[in-house]
Design a protein around this motif. Structure first.
Motif, PDB file in Angstrom:
ATOM      1  N   ALA A  91       3.354   0.756   7.668  1.00 29.65           N
ATOM      2  CA  ALA A  91       3.987   1.193   6.419  1.00 29.65           C
ATOM      3  C   ALA A  91       5.393   1.700   6.670  1.00 29.65           C
ATOM      4  O   ALA A  91       6.258   1.628   5.786  1.00 29.65           O
ATOM      5  N   ASN A  92       5.642   2.194   7.858  1.00 27.48           N
ATOM      6  CA  ASN A  92       6.943   2.783   8.166  1.00 27.48           C
ATOM      7  C   ASN A  92       7.620   2.086   9.349  1.00 27.48           C
ATOM      8  O   ASN A  92       8.365   2.703  10.112  1.00 27.48           O
ATOM      9  N   THR A  93       7.325   0.817   9.496  1.00 27.40           N
ATOM     10  CA  THR A  93       7.930  -0.011  10.539  1.00 27.40           C
ATOM     11  C   THR A  93       8.725  -1.121   9.876  1.00 27.40           C
ATOM     12  O   THR A  93       8.189  -1.849   9.030  1.00 27.40           O
ATOM     13  N   PRO A  94       9.989  -1.282  10.210  1.00 29.94           N
ATOM     14  CA  PRO A  94      10.794  -2.327   9.578  1.00 29.94           C
ATOM     15  C   PRO A  94      10.405  -3.718  10.073  1.00 29.94           C
ATOM     16  O   PRO A  94       9.863  -3.876  11.172  1.00 29.94           O
ATOM     17  N   TRP A  95      10.701  -4.697   9.253  1.00 28.08           N
ATOM     18  CA  TRP A  95      10.475  -6.086   9.623  1.00 28.08           C
ATOM     19  C   TRP A  95      11.722  -6.651  10.284  1.00 28.08           C
ATOM     20  O   TRP A  95      12.832  -6.458   9.797  1.00 28.08           O
ATOM     21  N   SER A  96      11.541  -7.329  11.394  1.00 25.52           N
ATOM     22  CA  SER A  96      12.667  -7.967  12.076  1.00 25.52           C
ATOM     23  C   SER A  96      12.706  -9.437  11.697  1.00 25.52           C
ATOM     24  O   SER A  96      11.729 -10.157  11.893  1.00 25.52           O
ATOM     25  N   TYR A  97      13.852  -9.874  11.175  1.00 23.57           N
ATOM     26  CA  TYR A  97      13.992 -11.254  10.725  1.00 23.57           C
ATOM     27  C   TYR A  97      14.296 -12.215  11.867  1.00 23.57           C
ATOM     28  O   TYR A  97      13.904 -13.385  11.827  1.00 23.57           O
ATOM     29  N   LEU A  99       0.824  -1.200   0.000  1.00 19.57           N
ATOM     30  CA  LEU A  99       0.000   0.000   0.000  1.00 19.57           C
ATOM     31  C   LEU A  99       0.862   1.255   0.000  1.00 19.57           C
ATOM     32  O   LEU A  99       0.587   2.225  -0.729  1.00 19.57           O
ATOM     33  N   LYS A 100       1.916   1.225   0.795  1.00 22.08           N
ATOM     34  CA  LYS A 100       2.828   2.364   0.840  1.00 22.08           C
ATOM     35  C   LYS A 100       3.423   2.638  -0.541  1.00 22.08           C
ATOM     36  O   LYS A 100       3.489   3.794  -0.985  1.00 22.08           O
ATOM     37  N   LYS A 101       3.847   1.576  -1.210  1.00 21.59           N
ATOM     38  CA  LYS A 101       4.440   1.722  -2.537  1.00 21.59           C
ATOM     39  C   LYS A 101       3.417   2.231  -3.548  1.00 21.59           C
ATOM     40  O   LYS A 101       3.720   3.126  -4.357  1.00 21.59           O
ATOM     41  N   ASP A 102       2.212   1.666  -3.504  1.00 22.97           N
ATOM     42  CA  ASP A 102       1.178   2.082  -4.462  1.00 22.97           C
ATOM     43  C   ASP A 102       0.830   3.558  -4.307  1.00 22.97           C
ATOM     44  O   ASP A 102       0.685   4.292  -5.299  1.00 22.97           O
ATOM     45  N   TYR A 103       0.688   4.003  -3.069  1.00 24.46           N
ATOM     46  CA  TYR A 103       0.325   5.406  -2.846  1.00 24.46           C
ATOM     47  C   TYR A 103       1.505   6.330  -3.142  1.00 24.46           C
ATOM     48  O   TYR A 103       1.314   7.484  -3.575  1.00 24.46           O
ATOM     49  N   ALA A 104       2.725   5.848  -2.933  1.00 21.36           N
ATOM     50  CA  ALA A 104       3.902   6.660  -3.261  1.00 21.36           C
ATOM     51  C   ALA A 104       3.953   6.935  -4.755  1.00 21.36           C
ATOM     52  O   ALA A 104       4.373   8.018  -5.194  1.00 21.36           O
ATOM     53  N   GLU A 105       3.525   5.971  -5.555  1.00 16.15           N
ATOM     54  CA  GLU A 105       3.497   6.157  -7.009  1.00 16.15           C
ATOM     55  C   GLU A 105       2.478   7.211  -7.415  1.00 16.15           C
ATOM     56  O   GLU A 105       2.558   7.771  -8.504  1.00 16.15           O
TER      57      GLU A 105
END
Length: 438
Positions: free
Chosen positions: A419-425, A382-388
């Motif tokens: 949308a602005n939270t990193p994923w922890s592996y 969603l973040k990517k789509d709206y950034a476009e």
């Protein structure tokens, strides 16, 4: 002792037969994916594909590309079975299968992962040294022996798979057979056996037998006095799984592995009666001994660590799913969820509720509503789509899930902007709320 265990030359009949079985089975898996519509449903129809995190660049080919992709893999399987350009065929298949595994996880199965590992082994095994097109064209390739480490690599890998599968079942919902009841609910309409699978006493037998089979089958196959009964039990167990759970080639691949547990002479007499026997049992140390031992020890150390890593991650893996994959945790839980995504325009403050049906298929939606990594990935999309569109957004999620039929409980912290939270592996993702499981 280690030298004798790993570097004794033994008859290669089991490896040759396994190569044939393996090639035929992967060909059936790949061609079957085309014929049954699995490719269409999983890789063609979805607008957005949930890859393994970090492999977003690995996307399905457009148009008819994925059908061709699987046709090529199936054809490589046939080449493997016949030993035609074996090294190229098995390496190419391993790369392609790993690619399709990583590019989607909506249809995750443990046997897809196991197939990667076995394919990787087969890249190094001398499985084309006899009864192959390669050996026929180049007689200098012919060998009637293999090093015993080939057998023990397969045996140890299977021991890890089955043992951790058994240990994982030792938890409340399996031991009280509740999860068995849930898993059998959608089998009620099966001809003949459907009503039987709804009986409580059947659930108890399935649950108990599942633990004992996984725990004991490898030792029982290794010990000659119990080998035949273990093999017969394996046939019943895997055919039952094939009929009831319809899990592709995995049950038959598991049966194919049993050739490594029988004496090579037995396999030769059954399948390769004209093959020259190898009986010298010579111990010969190859020049790559140290490298082989180092690589093998490193690989199996990782294989032992992966299934226990969830113990070092905060909270219950049954709730968080963190550490679940690649751990041989098979058919252990049923998850369902209700999820609402809200997008907020960072500049205007406008909010939008997202219609999931406009983005994902029904199958993807079931995963998206119940699994945290799917939820996080969709927030990133969603973040990517709206950034476009030139918009900077925040994505908040209201999510409730049910584990193994329990009441729905809040799952995701609705205050966190995913949308602005990193994923922890490797660590717990704090936006997954604490477990409510008993």
């Amino acid at each position: 002792m280690l030298r004798q265990l790993l570097f004794t030359k033994i008859d290669n009949a089991p490896l040759l037969i396994f190569r044939m079985f393996f090639g035929v089975l992967v060909a059936l898996e790949c061609y079957g994916a085309i014929m049954t519509g699995w490719i269409r449903r999983t890789l063609v129809e979805p607008e957005f594909t949930f890859t393994f995190i970090g492999f977003e660049w690995l996307q399905p080919l457009p148009g008819w590309g994925m059908y061709f992709y699987f046709f090529v893999m199936g054809t490589l399987g046939i080449c493997i079975a016949f030993g035609y350009k074996y090294r190229f065929s098995i390496i190419a298949f391993t790369v392609l299968w790993t690619g399709v595994y990583l590019m989607q996880k909506s249809s995750y199965n443990n046997h897809y992962y196991l197939l990667i590992l076995i394919s990787l082994f087969m890249c190094f095994f001398p499985a084309h040294r006899a009864y192959s097109s390669d050996a026929k064209k180049l007689p200098r390739l012919k060998r009637n022996y293999m090093f015993s480490y080939v057998k023990w690599i397969i045996v140890l890998q299977l021991f890890i798979v089955y043992t951790f599968a058994s240990i994982a079942k030792l938890y409340g919902d399996w031991l009280d057979f509740g999860i068995i009841e849930i898993l059998m609910l959608n089998k009620a309409d099966y001809p003949l056996i459907g009503p039987l699978l709804q009986e409580t006493w059947v659930h108890k037998i399935i649950g108990t037998f599942g633990i004992l089979f996984d725990l004991l089958i490898v030792p029982a196959l290794l010990w000659k006095p119990t080998r035949k009964i273990a093999f017969i039990t394996s046939i019943f167990f895997h055919l039952f799984n094939s009929i009831v759970f319809q899990i592709g080639i995995f049950p038959y691949l598991s049966l194919a592995f049993t050739v490594f547990f029988f004496e090579p002479e037995t396999i030769r007499k059954i399948f390769l009666k004209k093959k020259e026997a190898y009986i010298s049992n010579e111990v010969k140390i190859p020049p790559y001994k140290n490298m082989a031992i180092l690589l093998g020890a490193s690989y199996f150390l990782i294989q032992f660590i992966l299934p226990i890593r969830h113990h070092f991650i905060e909270d219950d893996v049954l709730w968080t799913e963190e550490g679940h994959r690649l751990s041989w945790r098979m058919m252990l839980r049923s998850r369902s969820g209700v999820t609402e995504f809200t997008v907020t325009d960072s500049e205007t403050g406008e909010t939008y509720n997202i219609d999931l049906d406009a983005y994902v298929t029904k199958k993807q939606k079931r995963r998206l509503q119940a699994y945290p990594d799917f939820i996080w990935q969709f927030a990133q999309k969603l973040k990517k789509d709206y950034a476009e569109k030139g918009k900077n957004i925040a994505v908040h999620v209201k999510s409730k899930i049910s584990i193994n039929g329990r009441p729905y409980e809040q799952f995701i912290d609705p205050e966190v902007d995913l949308a602005n939270t990193p994923w922890s592996y490797v660590r717990h993702n704090e936006w997954i709320l604490p477990s409510k499981l008993d």
